[in-house]
Design a protein around this motif. Structure first.
Motif, short mmCIF file in Angstrom:
data_model
loop_
_atom_site.label_atom_id
_atom_site.label_comp_id
_atom_site.label_asym_id
_atom_site.label_seq_id
_atom_site.Cartn_x
_atom_site.Cartn_y
_atom_site.Cartn_z
N ARG A 87 -53.78 -13.22 5.05
CA ARG A 87 -54.75 -12.44 4.26
C ARG A 87 -56.09 -13.13 4.37
O ARG A 87 -56.16 -14.35 4.51
N VAL A 88 -57.15 -12.37 4.25
CA VAL A 88 -58.50 -12.92 4.24
C VAL A 88 -59.12 -12.62 2.88
O VAL A 88 -59.12 -11.48 2.44
N LEU A 89 -59.59 -13.67 2.22
CA LEU A 89 -60.24 -13.52 0.92
C LEU A 89 -61.64 -14.12 0.98
O LEU A 89 -61.83 -15.22 1.52
N ALA A 90 -62.61 -13.40 0.42
CA ALA A 90 -63.95 -13.97 0.26
C ALA A 90 -63.87 -15.02 -0.84
O ALA A 90 -62.96 -14.98 -1.68
N GLU A 91 -64.81 -15.95 -0.85
CA GLU A 91 -64.76 -17.05 -1.81
C GLU A 91 -64.69 -16.58 -3.26
O GLU A 91 -64.18 -17.29 -4.12
N ASP A 131 -51.69 -21.75 2.45
CA ASP A 131 -50.42 -21.04 2.51
C ASP A 131 -50.57 -19.53 2.38
O ASP A 131 -49.82 -18.77 2.98
N HIS A 132 -51.52 -19.10 1.57
CA HIS A 132 -51.60 -17.68 1.22
C HIS A 132 -52.77 -16.92 1.85
O HIS A 132 -52.70 -15.70 1.90
N ALA A 133 -53.82 -17.62 2.26
CA ALA A 133 -54.99 -16.87 2.73
C ALA A 133 -55.96 -17.74 3.53
O ALA A 133 -55.98 -18.96 3.40
N LEU A 134 -56.75 -17.03 4.34
CA LEU A 134 -57.93 -17.61 4.97
C LEU A 134 -59.08 -17.28 4.03
O LEU A 134 -59.29 -16.11 3.67
N VAL A 135 -59.81 -18.29 3.58
CA VAL A 135 -60.94 -18.08 2.67
C VAL A 135 -62.23 -18.15 3.47
O VAL A 135 -62.43 -19.07 4.26
N VAL A 136 -63.09 -17.14 3.24
CA VAL A 136 -64.36 -17.05 3.98
C VAL A 136 -65.52 -16.91 3.00
O VAL A 136 -65.34 -16.48 1.87
N ARG A 137 -66.71 -17.30 3.47
CA ARG A 137 -67.93 -17.07 2.69
C ARG A 137 -68.16 -15.57 2.61
O ARG A 137 -67.95 -14.85 3.56
#
Length: 139
Positions: A87-91, A131-137
């Protein structure tokens, strides 16, 4: 440039002529801080064990194989989260889809782009991978 999905399943072979394949690529490990591929993970041998090679051991990567200079001694376990499928989540916690693929420079290992179900994410936006996500700006 190559995609992670193009590398997955490629044979890993020593650079020495006539050498037998060591296994097949399972995944690439990304160091988010440097935005580069840090390790190649492959399975092979009689027991099909996973082997981890530092990026420095890679000689060349092409459409038909990953050639390595040396398998050296076994790498200690390095933290690994497969970028693909995360999953990809913004900060701020806003969902930005799921990672479909990533492009990287085969000479340097530098990540060039991450492709998600909601579009492309530039490497300078990468903050962390867990483990759960890629965090992006946030864009």
């Amino acid at each position: 440039m190559m995609l992670f999905t193009e590398v997955r399943g490629l044979p890993v072979v020593p650079s020495a002529a006539g050498a037998r394949p060591l296994g097949t690529v399972v995944s690439l490990t990304v160091d988010i801080a440097s935005r580069t591929v840090s390790h190649v993970r492959f399975r092979g041998g009689h027991l099909r064990r996973e082997t981890v090679l530092a990026w420095d051991a890679v000689d060349t990567i092409g459409p038909s194989a990953v050639r390595v200079r040396s398998t050296g001694s076994p790498e200690p376990a390095v933290p690994h989260h497969d970028l693909l499928g995360h999953r990809v989540l913004a900060e701020g916690g806003t969902a930005h889809g799921t990672v479909l693929d990533a492009a990287f420079d085969t000479a340097t290992g530098r990540v060039l782009a991450v492709f998600t179900t909601r579009g492309e994410v530039a490497p300078h936006r990468l903050l962390g991978l867990g483990d759960h996500a890629l965090v992006v700006r946030a864009a």
